[in-house]
Motif scaffolding. Structure first.
Motif, PDB file in Angstrom:
ATOM      1  N   THR A 229      77.884  37.617  76.544  1.00  0.00           N
ATOM      2  CA  THR A 229      77.297  38.638  77.531  1.00  0.00           C
ATOM      3  C   THR A 229      77.741  38.841  78.754  1.00  0.00           C
ATOM      4  N   GLU A 230      78.158  37.724  79.627  1.00  0.00           N
ATOM      5  CA  GLU A 230      78.924  38.103  80.680  1.00  0.00           C
ATOM      6  C   GLU A 230      80.278  38.682  80.381  1.00  0.00           C
ATOM      7  N   ALA A 231      80.947  38.475  79.652  1.00  0.00           N
ATOM      8  CA  ALA A 231      82.287  39.067  79.191  1.00  0.00           C
ATOM      9  C   ALA A 231      82.105  40.644  78.952  1.00  0.00           C
ATOM     10  N   LEU A 232      80.922  41.008  78.340  1.00  0.00           N
ATOM     11  CA  LEU A 232      80.725  42.558  78.128  1.00  0.00           C
ATOM     12  C   LEU A 232      80.330  43.103  79.375  1.00  0.00           C
ATOM     13  N   ALA A 233      79.541  42.404  80.469  1.00  0.00           N
ATOM     14  CA  ALA A 233      79.110  43.042  81.512  1.00  0.00           C
ATOM     15  C   ALA A 233      80.482  43.323  82.488  1.00  0.00           C
ATOM     16  N   LEU A 234      81.610  42.469  82.181  1.00  0.00           N
ATOM     17  CA  LEU A 234      82.863  42.617  83.197  1.00  0.00           C
ATOM     18  C   LEU A 234      83.543  43.699  82.480  1.00  0.00           C
ATOM     19  N   ASP A 235      83.578  43.664  81.011  1.00  0.00           N
ATOM     20  CA  ASP A 235      84.380  44.784  80.391  1.00  0.00           C
ATOM     21  C   ASP A 235      83.458  45.531  79.564  1.00  0.00           C
ATOM     22  N   PRO A 236      82.667  46.368  80.127  1.00  0.00           N
ATOM     23  CA  PRO A 236      81.566  47.089  79.247  1.00  0.00           C
ATOM     24  C   PRO A 236      81.984  47.910  78.093  1.00  0.00           C
ATOM     25  N   PRO A 237      81.206  47.905  77.084  1.00  0.00           N
ATOM     26  CA  PRO A 237      81.531  48.741  75.830  1.00  0.00           C
ATOM     27  C   PRO A 237      81.067  50.208  75.958  1.00  0.00           C
ATOM     28  N   VAL A 238      81.596  51.080  75.409  1.00  0.00           N
ATOM     29  CA  VAL A 238      80.990  52.479  75.502  1.00  0.00           C
ATOM     30  C   VAL A 238      79.731  52.633  74.540  1.00  0.00           C
ATOM     31  N   ALA A 239      79.827  51.806  73.815  1.00  0.00           N
ATOM     32  CA  ALA A 239      78.681  51.549  72.678  1.00  0.00           C
ATOM     33  C   ALA A 239      78.219  50.342  72.087  1.00  0.00           C
ATOM     34  N   VAL A 240      77.021  50.096  71.730  1.00  0.00           N
ATOM     35  CA  VAL A 240      76.442  48.917  71.109  1.00  0.00           C
ATOM     36  C   VAL A 240      75.861  49.176  69.895  1.00  0.00           C
ATOM     37  N   VAL A 241      76.155  48.455  68.812  1.00  0.00           N
ATOM     38  CA  VAL A 241      75.657  48.834  67.526  1.00  0.00           C
ATOM     39  C   VAL A 241      74.944  47.854  67.158  1.00  0.00           C
ATOM     40  N   LEU A 242      73.411  47.812  67.110  1.00  0.00           N
ATOM     41  CA  LEU A 242      72.317  46.861  66.856  1.00  0.00           C
ATOM     42  C   LEU A 242      71.875  47.020  65.548  1.00  0.00           C
ATOM     43  N   THR A 243      71.982  46.157  64.506  1.00  0.00           N
ATOM     44  CA  THR A 243      71.727  46.179  63.083  1.00  0.00           C
ATOM     45  C   THR A 243      70.394  45.713  62.876  1.00  0.00           C
ATOM     46  N   THR A 244      69.806  44.608  63.363  1.00  0.00           N
ATOM     47  CA  THR A 244      68.670  44.004  62.995  1.00  0.00           C
ATOM     48  C   THR A 244      67.604  43.698  63.894  1.00  0.00           C
ATOM     49  N   GLY A 245      66.514  43.858  63.576  1.00  0.00           N
ATOM     50  CA  GLY A 245      65.357  43.493  64.636  1.00  0.00           C
ATOM     51  C   GLY A 245      65.303  42.042  65.042  1.00  0.00           C
TER      52      GLY A 245
ATOM     53  N   ARG B 112      72.621  41.083  83.222  1.00  0.00           N
ATOM     54  CA  ARG B 112      73.798  41.518  82.837  1.00  0.00           C
ATOM     55  C   ARG B 112      73.352  42.209  81.396  1.00  0.00           C
ATOM     56  N   LEU B 113      72.840  41.776  80.512  1.00  0.00           N
ATOM     57  CA  LEU B 113      72.767  42.338  79.206  1.00  0.00           C
ATOM     58  C   LEU B 113      72.001  43.802  79.699  1.00  0.00           C
ATOM     59  N   ASP B 114      71.142  43.703  80.447  1.00  0.00           N
ATOM     60  CA  ASP B 114      70.266  45.037  80.602  1.00  0.00           C
ATOM     61  C   ASP B 114      71.423  46.056  81.093  1.00  0.00           C
ATOM     62  N   ARG B 115      72.301  45.731  82.258  1.00  0.00           N
ATOM     63  CA  ARG B 115      73.435  46.550  82.464  1.00  0.00           C
ATOM     64  C   ARG B 115      74.314  46.960  81.419  1.00  0.00           C
ATOM     65  N   VAL B 116      74.450  46.289  80.418  1.00  0.00           N
ATOM     66  CA  VAL B 116      75.613  46.555  79.283  1.00  0.00           C
ATOM     67  C   VAL B 116      74.608  47.684  78.656  1.00  0.00           C
ATOM     68  N   PHE B 117      73.598  47.400  78.302  1.00  0.00           N
ATOM     69  CA  PHE B 117      72.861  48.303  77.524  1.00  0.00           C
ATOM     70  C   PHE B 117      72.647  49.659  78.027  1.00  0.00           C
ATOM     71  N   ALA B 118      72.233  49.626  79.623  1.00  0.00           N
ATOM     72  CA  ALA B 118      72.261  50.759  80.245  1.00  0.00           C
ATOM     73  C   ALA B 118      73.362  51.772  80.173  1.00  0.00           C
ATOM     74  N   GLY B 119      74.618  51.305  80.281  1.00  0.00           N
ATOM     75  CA  GLY B 119      75.754  51.906  80.556  1.00  0.00           C
ATOM     76  C   GLY B 119      76.343  52.082  79.046  1.00  0.00           C
TER      77      GLY B 119
END
Length: 396
Positions: A74-90, A108-115
């Motif tokens: 999650t920290e790595a994704l916050a430093l290098d944010p993805p353009v999209a996040v694909v979420l497959t299961t509840g 950090r995860l909230d920032r990833v999801f927000a961006g």
């Protein structure tokens, strides 16, 4: 954290009145690991007997001591944010959020999801995101991963970074597919699947399905379904298992992904709810099984199930051979069926001698109690069931 939204379908099923038992006398196999208690309770409140036989076990990585690895990712994704996040299961969304809450990296995860654009495969993942306060960018109408791959690959240029929350299987299919489409796909594993520690129950369920002594079997995940079929194939019971599902045993699947898996392994689902929800599946099972074969026997209604009969308000469980004999006699109520025909049709190997048939008929009469006298002997000819066919009725 906001409360989880109430599923009206599940609430309606759960509070079904005591006198409304559409599954009375029915036997239903449950293969689920997660939420199996809730599913069993819903089915039992509708009158069903439940055979719980899980084939897989879900292990959240945070419970295995790997929550730190998920926090680092999650920290790595916050430093290098993805353009999209694909979420497959509840469970994946909920587990990811729980893991970062525990590690103190939720911001950090909230920032990833927000961006990022948040793509979801189905309503379970969508529900978890909504509860957490995140906005969904798009979902797959088919609820299938293949649709997500096609749409995500078409939207972003090659090299774009995409994070994919994968399920518990060892093979990250969606990650591989997106990478092959030219995207920089990053796998996020939140849990993993292993064999259930008690597979003997699954083995017994397979035998019960093959013998057609169960009315329906429910599947709430593709891995549970494929593992059951794999276990059957390994024991040499794969073909008769598939045949049973094609004949009298109803395969019930919770959603499109599970339905697609069933068809891929040679099982055509008999029950597919309109909504991919546990309560909706249970209700669909109840509707499918609510019409057993009905007979009027000595002025009393008798409803035939796969492993039992319902006589008035009494459920009488029958062993396989006695149930088969009754089924053959009930197919032509009032007509004499020879001992030879009973021996051929009611035994799996197509043969039983007159003595064996006679002993089985005697046991059947005993189990039916007062109605046992309706199974009459025709001297030197065979047996007949003195009854009148009533068809089917939802109140059975």
């Amino acid at each position: 954290m906001p409360k989880r939204p109430v599923n009206r379908m599940e609430t309606n099923v759960q509070h079904t009145g005591a006198m409304d038992l559409p599954l009375r006398g029915a036997t239903v196999g449950v293969t689920a690991d997660r939420r199996s208690g809730e599913q069993s309770l819903l089915l039992e409140r509708l009158g069903a007997k439940v055979l719980h036989a899980p084939t897989i076990h879900t292990l959240p990585l945070v419970d295995e001591g790997d929550g730190g690895e998920l926090a680092q990712l999650t920290e790595a994704l916050a430093l290098d944010p993805p353009v999209a996040v694909v979420l497959t299961t509840g469970i994946g969304v909920r587990g990811w959020l729980s893991a970062v809450d525990a590690s103190g990296t939720r911001d950090r995860l909230d920032r990833v999801f927000a961006g990022a654009d948040l793509w979801v495969r189905g309503p379970k993942a969508a529900g978890e995101l909504t509860v957490a306060g995140h906005e969904i960018f798009a979902s797959a109408a088919s609820e299938l991963g293949a649709e997500l791959v096609a749409r995500v690959a078409a939207r972003y240029p090659a090299g774009s970074r995409v994070a994919v929350q994968i399920d518990g299987s060892a093979d990250p299919v969606l990650v591989t597919a997106l990478a092959e489409a030219g995207l920089d796909s990053v796998a996020v594993r939140v849990y993993r699947w292993t064999d259930h520690p008690d597979l003997e129950r699954a083995g017994r369920l397979i035998e019960t399905i093959v013998e057609q002594r169960v009315d329906a079997v429910t599947f709430t995940s593709s891995p549970a379904l494929t593992r059951l079929v794999d276990l059957a194939d390994r024991s040499g019971l794969g073909p008769p298992l598939r045949a049973a599902f094609h004949e009298e045993v109803a395969a019930a699947v919770v959603g499109p992904a599970c339905a697609a898996t069933a068809r891929r392994v040679g099982i055509v689902p008999a029950v597919e709810p309109d909504r991919a929800r546990l309560g909706a599946m249970v209700e669909a099972v109840a509707q499918h099984l609510a019409r057993p074969r009905l007979l009027d026997v000595a002025g009393e209604r008798l409803a035939l199930r796969r492993a039992a009969v319902v006589v008035g308000d009494r459920v009488v469980e029958l062993p396989a051979r006695e149930r088969s004999v009754l089924e053959v006699l009930a197919a032509r109520p009032g007509a004499v069926v020879s001992r030879r025909t009973l021996g051929q049709r009611a035994w799996p190997d197509g043969w039983a001698d007159d003595h064996t048939v006679g002993v089985t008929v005697t046991r059947l009469r005993r189990r039916l109690g007062r109605l046992g006298s309706a199974v009459e002997t025709s001297p030197r000819r065979g047996y007949r069931l003195v009854a009148t066919a009533l068809g089917a009725d939802v109140s059975a």
